[in-house]
Design a protein around this motif. Structure first.
Motif, PDB file in Angstrom:
ATOM      1  N   TRP A 106       0.833  -1.201   0.000  1.00 38.56           N
ATOM      2  CA  TRP A 106       0.000   0.000   0.000  1.00 38.56           C
ATOM      3  C   TRP A 106       0.872   1.258   0.000  1.00 38.56           C
ATOM      4  CZ3 TRP A 106      -4.724  -1.409  -1.087  1.00 38.56           C
ATOM      5  CH2 TRP A 106      -5.115  -2.702  -0.734  1.00 38.56           C
ATOM      6  N   PRO A 126      -3.235   1.141  -3.740  1.00 38.26           N
ATOM      7  CA  PRO A 126      -2.385  -0.031  -3.910  1.00 38.26           C
ATOM      8  C   PRO A 126      -1.061   0.421  -4.516  1.00 38.26           C
ATOM      9  CG  PRO A 126      -4.111   0.030  -5.575  1.00 38.26           C
ATOM     10  CD  PRO A 126      -4.421   1.120  -4.608  1.00 38.26           C
ATOM     11  N   ASN A 157       1.757  -4.051  -5.779  1.00 36.22           N
ATOM     12  CA  ASN A 157       0.469  -4.687  -5.510  1.00 36.22           C
ATOM     13  C   ASN A 157      -0.031  -5.368  -6.785  1.00 36.22           C
ATOM     14  OD1 ASN A 157      -2.467  -5.019  -5.133  1.00 36.22           O
ATOM     15  ND2 ASN A 157      -2.139  -3.851  -3.254  1.00 36.22           N
ATOM     16  N   THR A 217      -2.546  -3.824  -9.515  1.00 38.15           N
ATOM     17  CA  THR A 217      -2.254  -2.619 -10.299  1.00 38.15           C
ATOM     18  C   THR A 217      -1.710  -2.976 -11.667  1.00 38.15           C
ATOM     19  OG1 THR A 217       0.024  -2.427  -9.472  1.00 38.15           O
ATOM     20  CG2 THR A 217      -1.723  -1.368  -8.187  1.00 38.15           C
ATOM     21  N   GLN A 276      -8.041   4.828  -5.820  1.00 39.79           N
ATOM     22  CA  GLN A 276      -7.864   5.070  -4.391  1.00 39.79           C
ATOM     23  C   GLN A 276      -8.485   3.908  -3.643  1.00 39.79           C
ATOM     24  OE1 GLN A 276      -9.320   8.831  -2.865  1.00 39.79           O
ATOM     25  NE2 GLN A 276      -9.394   8.046  -0.774  1.00 39.79           N
ATOM     26  N   ALA A 277      -7.732   3.356  -2.676  1.00 42.69           N
ATOM     27  CA  ALA A 277      -8.205   2.185  -1.943  1.00 42.69           C
ATOM     28  C   ALA A 277      -8.921   2.553  -0.652  1.00 42.69           C
ATOM     29  CB  ALA A 277      -7.032   1.257  -1.634  1.00 42.69           C
ATOM     30  N   SER A 278      -8.430   3.580   0.033  1.00 44.77           N
ATOM     31  CA  SER A 278      -9.013   3.951   1.326  1.00 44.77           C
ATOM     32  C   SER A 278      -8.468   5.315   1.745  1.00 44.77           C
ATOM     33  CB  SER A 278      -8.686   2.891   2.390  1.00 44.77           C
ATOM     34  OG  SER A 278      -7.279   2.795   2.581  1.00 44.77           O
ATOM     35  N   SER A 293      -7.117  -1.686   2.442  1.00 43.95           N
ATOM     36  CA  SER A 293      -8.343  -1.421   1.697  1.00 43.95           C
ATOM     37  C   SER A 293      -9.436  -0.784   2.548  1.00 43.95           C
ATOM     38  CB  SER A 293      -8.862  -2.728   1.094  1.00 43.95           C
ATOM     39  OG  SER A 293      -9.089  -3.694   2.103  1.00 43.95           O
TER      40      SER A 293
END
Length: 292
Positions: free
Chosen positions: A147, A163, A168, A171, A179-181, A232
């Motif tokens: 991340w 990621p 990761n 990707t 955007q993951a989080s 995530s």
């Protein structure tokens, strides 16, 4: 029945002790898991204004690799003509993937340029999420490599998690980097120029805040303690201002704090501070700190 004065006094003291104990337990329960560290300046090196004025990263793979720096003079011409005319503070994963953050003057995307351990370069473009700022100040890769945390300019209550491009498996250069989080901060920050992981749940960040109202100082070194490792799912971040970054120059005026790097092999923290006016050419510095 009214108690004698001595008993009333004992009762009041007992009540105060009970309240103090409860307050202490409450503070302990809500305090961050890690106490704020003290970072002491131990030296400095001149920072070249063209090639060492935006960011820096220590590289562990391959062994013996030199530190990497970014500045306007490190942007490849081919990126500049395509509009990617600003590079921020980079980072490298522990297994040798090096990532530079890029932005353009306009548009709806930002870009991360990745060099694999074998030397090949690739580009990962992120289409802005609703409300996301265009600028791309920095990236820092989590210790597990999966991340990547990035930031926006101005007054912010969050950091963004992606990621890690190239590392990761979710990707690809041919797909949007999503955007993951989000890292939700418990205190606003302003103009964060760089962050780097110290542990899997702690970041150190350089802020270029020129006002000083948020933490009682301008250009603070910030510590952000996370409620969990980023991934995530959203996590929370507790923000602490540790100290003001060094502001020393032969010229007077506005300094600019830039990128930051923590080298776990030596325990050395490095932060770039660009001098004001003409002295940007002569006495801009990369300052070195150790934990004390």
């Amino acid at each position: 029945m009214r108690m004698p004065a001595r008993q009333r006094c004992h009762a009041v003291l007992a009540g105060l002790v009970t309240l103090a104990t409860a307050a202490a337990l409450s503070v302990a329960a809500t305090a961050p898991a890690a106490a704020a560290d003290t970072w002491t300046e131990v030296g400095s090196d001149r920072a070249d204004p063209l090639t060492e004025s935006q960011g820096l990263a220590s590289v562990e793979v391959p062994a013996g690799s030199p530190n990497r720096y970014t500045g306007i003079g490190t942007i490849p011409f081919g990126l500049t003509v395509r509009g990617w005319n600003h590079v921020g503070d980079p980072d490298a994963s522990y297994n040798g993937y090096y990532v530079e953050p890029y932005q353009a003057d306009s548009g709806n995307a930002k870009m991360f340029r990745v060099q694999a351990p074998g030397g090949a370069w690739s580009e990962y473009v992120h289409a802005l999420s609703p409300g996301e700022a265009l600028n791309n100040s920095f990236d820092t890769i989590s210790p597990n490599g999966s991340w990547m945390v990035s930031g926006e300019w101005g007054m912010m209550n969050r950091l963004l998690v992606f990621p890690t491009p190239g590392v990761n498996p979710g990707t690809s250069p041919s797909a949007n980097l999503p955007q993951a989080s989000t890292i939700n901060l418990d205190h606003p920050v302003r103009d964060v120029q760089g962050c780097d992981f110290v542990t899997s749940t702690q970041l150190l960040c350089s802020s270029d805040d020129p006002e000083g109202a948020l933490f009682g100082m301008t250009k603070p070194l910030l510590q952000i303690d996370l409620s969990a490792e980023p991934g995530s799912a959203d996590v929370n971040g507790h923000v602490t201002a540790l100290r003001q970054l060094p502001l020393r120059s032969s010229c007077s005026g506005s300094f600019e704090s830039e990128g930051i790097d923590y080298d776990r092999r030596t325990g050395t923290l490095r932060v770039i501070v660009v001098s004001p006016g003409f002295c940007v050419l002569t006495d801009s510095k990369t300052y070195r700190f150790t934990r004390g």
